[in-house]
Enzyme design. Sequence first.
Site, PDB file in Angstrom:
ATOM      1  N   GLY A   1      -1.616 -39.188  -6.314  1.00 22.53           N
ATOM      2  CA  GLY A   1      -1.115 -37.833  -6.064  1.00 22.53           C
ATOM      3  C   GLY A   1      -1.642 -37.332  -4.732  1.00 22.53           C
TER       4      GLY A   1
ATOM      5  N   GLY B   1      -1.052 -33.927  -3.648  1.00 21.28           N
ATOM      6  CA  GLY B   1      -0.985 -32.470  -3.555  1.00 21.28           C
ATOM      7  C   GLY B   1      -2.323 -31.949  -3.066  1.00 21.28           C
ATOM      8  N   LEU B   2      -2.570 -30.669  -3.307  1.00 18.42           N
ATOM      9  CA  LEU B   2      -3.828 -30.101  -2.814  1.00 18.42           C
ATOM     10  C   LEU B   2      -5.033 -30.847  -3.337  1.00 18.42           C
ATOM     11  CD1 LEU B   2      -3.157 -26.293  -2.767  1.00 18.42           C
ATOM     12  CD2 LEU B   2      -3.846 -27.758  -0.870  1.00 18.42           C
ATOM     13  N   ALA B   3      -5.025 -31.194  -4.626  1.00 21.35           N
ATOM     14  CA  ALA B   3      -6.186 -31.882  -5.200  1.00 21.35           C
ATOM     15  C   ALA B   3      -6.277 -33.299  -4.640  1.00 21.35           C
ATOM     16  CB  ALA B   3      -6.099 -31.893  -6.717  1.00 21.35           C
ATOM     17  N   GLY B   4      -5.192 -34.041  -4.697  1.00 26.43           N
ATOM     18  CA  GLY B   4      -5.219 -35.447  -4.294  1.00 26.43           C
ATOM     19  C   GLY B   4      -5.465 -35.637  -2.808  1.00 26.43           C
TER      20      GLY B   4
ATOM     21  N   HIS C   1       5.459 -18.143 -16.472  1.00 28.70           N
ATOM     22  CA  HIS C   1       5.330 -17.167 -15.379  1.00 28.70           C
ATOM     23  C   HIS C   1       6.342 -16.037 -15.539  1.00 28.70           C
ATOM     24  CE1 HIS C   1       4.867 -15.518 -11.412  1.00 28.70           C
ATOM     25  NE2 HIS C   1       3.890 -16.366 -11.161  1.00 28.70           N
TER      26      HIS C   1
ATOM     27  N   ARG D   1      -0.346 -12.773 -16.336  1.00 30.46           N
ATOM     28  CA  ARG D   1       0.949 -13.431 -16.524  1.00 30.46           C
ATOM     29  C   ARG D   1       1.352 -13.605 -17.981  1.00 30.46           C
ATOM     30  NH1 ARG D   1       0.485 -17.934 -11.668  1.00 30.46           N
ATOM     31  NH2 ARG D   1       0.546 -16.367 -10.026  1.00 30.46           N
TER      32      ARG D   1
ATOM     33  N   GLU E   1      -4.535 -29.694 -11.407  1.00 29.40           N
ATOM     34  CA  GLU E   1      -3.795 -29.321 -12.615  1.00 29.40           C
ATOM     35  C   GLU E   1      -3.758 -30.457 -13.629  1.00 29.40           C
ATOM     36  OE1 GLU E   1       0.117 -27.803 -11.729  1.00 29.40           O
ATOM     37  OE2 GLU E   1       0.579 -27.413 -13.830  1.00 29.40           O
TER      38      GLU E   1
ATOM     39  N   ARG F   1      -3.968 -18.924 -16.915  1.00 32.48           N
ATOM     40  CA  ARG F   1      -4.482 -18.978 -15.548  1.00 32.48           C
ATOM     41  C   ARG F   1      -4.111 -17.713 -14.802  1.00 32.48           C
ATOM     42  NH1 ARG F   1      -2.225 -20.008 -10.907  1.00 32.48           N
ATOM     43  NH2 ARG F   1      -0.332 -20.960 -11.706  1.00 32.48           N
TER      44      ARG F   1
END
Lengths: 638, 248
Positions: free
Chosen positions: A40, A42-45, A266, A330, A425, A435
């Site tokens: 992955g 994304g931001l984490a990966g 959401h 939310r 996530e 969240r």
Amino acid sequence: MELDAKIPAGPLETKWSQYKVQAKLVNPANRKKLPVIVVGTGLAGASAAASLAEQGYPVTSFCFQDSARRAHSVAAQGGVNAAKNYQNDGDSVYRMFYDTLKGGDFRAREANVYRLAECSLNLIDQAVAQGVPFAREYGGYLSNRSFGGVQVSRTFYARGQTGQQLLLGAYQALMRQVSLGKVTLHSRHEMLDLVVAEGKAKGIIARNLDSGLIERFAAEAVVIATGGFGKIYYLSTLAMGCNGSAIWRAHKRGALMACPSWTQIHPTSLPQSGDYQSKLTLMSESLRNDGRIWVPKLPDEQRAANDIPEQERDYYLERRYPSFGNLAPRDISSRAAKERIDAGFGVGAQRNAVYLDFSKAIKEQGKEKIKEKYGNLFSMYKKITADDAYAAPMKISPAAHFSMGGLWVDYELMTTIPGLFAIGEANFADHGANRLGANSLLQACVDGYFILPYTLANYLSGELKKEKITTAHPEFDRIEREVITQLAGLCEIKGTKTADYFHKKLGKLLYDKCGLSRSAEGLTEAIEGIKVLRAAFYKDLIVPGTADEINSELEKAGRVADYLEIAELMCHDALSREESCGAHFREEYQTADGEALRDDENYCYVSAWEWKGKDSLPLLHPEHLKFEFIKLSVRSYS
Amino acid sequence: MKIHLKIWRQKDAKTKGKLVDYMLDQVDHHMSFLEMMDTLNEQLILKGEMPVEFDHDCREGICGTCGMMINGQAHGPVPGLTACQLHMREFEDGATIYVEPFRATAFPIKRDLKVDRSAFDRIIQAGGFITANTGQPVEANTLLITHEIAESAFDSAACIGCGACVATCKNSSAALFTSAKISHLAKIPQGEKEAAKRVLKMVSRMDEEGFGHCSNTEACEVECPQGISVLNIARMNWEYTKANLLKD
């Protein structure tokens, strides 16, 4: 199995710094002997892969998109939280910690959440150093805005494209490491299984989506950063390719799954307009800073929004939650919308929406000011609906958005399989049962930049002297064969219904029975329904072409096969939790006012589930949450 | 509504492709263009044929994955849109629509409408970043950036890397994409230090990848779904000249 979260002892404020002091290090010369796989980008990966490569570990990184820059973090609009207290409005690490725990309905670990708030300060500095163009005041200082569930301005933003800009920062850091030869990036590759050898995660089997070739990759640790599985509902705010396959395959190899039924719905998505629809588009929650949410007071109202006089409008969030109003969290806002829609007050062609109205803000601040704050969101709204939200209220509706559940991880972000880590996530940690807005970008970044680089080193330090496992190990043979058999099996069914057909059916079933509200009766029906659907899938699926070519239908079919199993676990999880908390609303457990009724005595735990085979029930291992530093309270926003 | 489609089908980069006719007779005008393509694919699969391969992901105009020429225009007839945000209400009942891949030497075709845009990643690898390790950067507010500069850097940073600029350019130039990144990073103080090195490396990489030169036709700006300005190209040229003049 006794779950050990490995939370360091001592005061809340020093747990993380103490951990870092005591964590074992790997000598820089030895790091190149310890390859790591990160799935992955994304931001984490991307942040994890770049940070680990900077330290000297050889990193192999994977994404299914054609470029690492396209991960769905790119679509996050609103912002990222940090307790910088730049606004002098009383923010602090402790307050952010408390807001986040409360926002998650007290179903997260104190130590993890505190660390999240603590590291938030560094993240803004890091992102700015990378060139992320956050909004600035005229004097040059960083600007902030407010998000749901909090009463301070702690959200940093780059117009309505914060996720895109943070992701580009991480992507650029990753590209820099690729150019230095420290990261080998495989785009258009999908992880299809995890290889566990000698009791530890030692590699993955991936499919090259360009050639269909099944490839083996070995490493000393595997990091899963593949995001959430909210696309299981079919209609969701997620990208079409978002899926739960990597975490699910890891789960079937022994990693526990935690709290899979906690999916955030959401409140501010665009409503569904027809059966052909493939996704729902989110409008940033930041719109609720200035937009007022209402429905007509008369059921089945036929007049246009602007023709309904003020006294005939029900500003239900302001009515029910006066101190937070339109900025209620939310889960609360989504449920309140569903309640009004179900009661017959919904608006729009399908009567499935509520109004988000800017007329008061435009009157008070002027159209130009509103345009400056939210212009891109208004134009996005116009592109999709052809309506002008400056002239009439937007129509919005709740939609599946973010998985709070995921692979169970300890404080070190390691799953129950040694050497397998899950970040962002893809893990369950930090958010609890709900969240808060602008915390997801934060968690993904913090896991990748600041936490994993320490905890992974701590693990790898113990692996240095162990014998290395290569792709020639018999477990690679065995698991590769299983993957090939499964793909060939899907191609050979040659039935009459497409993967999308099954995905849509499953999504509808889950949304109705395991969505915004759940009941024991509905969940029991859903479990039966999923079994029937799964049997039909393996009898009647059609996948054209073969497994050894570009075949997007085969990719979809594999993902839907996993969704059909994840869905059942979600329902078991929801059924076993006989309380309401955050995004999990059990109709049987509510107050007289229709608010969620938590049961701290019996359910103050993380549900971690063990896979027991396809014909057996999953086994629950509760991780009891200990609250040493705060007192559990009723979550009130009124 | 009824739609007549002429779609480019091509098995792979080596095989010759051709336009194939398809007919759809129940298209809802609320559908997005890609949802219309989904409908077609569903029908093809049920008939036992291979669906049309096309790249797409977020379907909200931000990931940059989707991209196709629709009636000869990148992302179709409406300015400022990606293909995923184009809706069928923009077409007449009974219309004939030509759908083709983004064409450029540097973007080889993979199958049907799917192309390989990894050359863009390699341009970024050549220097499209700020050299900043993870760790202990300075406190963010010690770096003052005025509102105007931050906004202007953002305007350049908003590029989604879809490739429409290349596909629409008669020279298949990547100048708009490359210059947007160069401008974003050169405008802010953090990125200034490496600006000279960056522009030289990125521009030379762009040439190596087989993109053509920019001849200031400005078609790229017209087709850009994010409204990235050609002023970025001017900025790139200025940075490039400056870097060349001042280099040791």
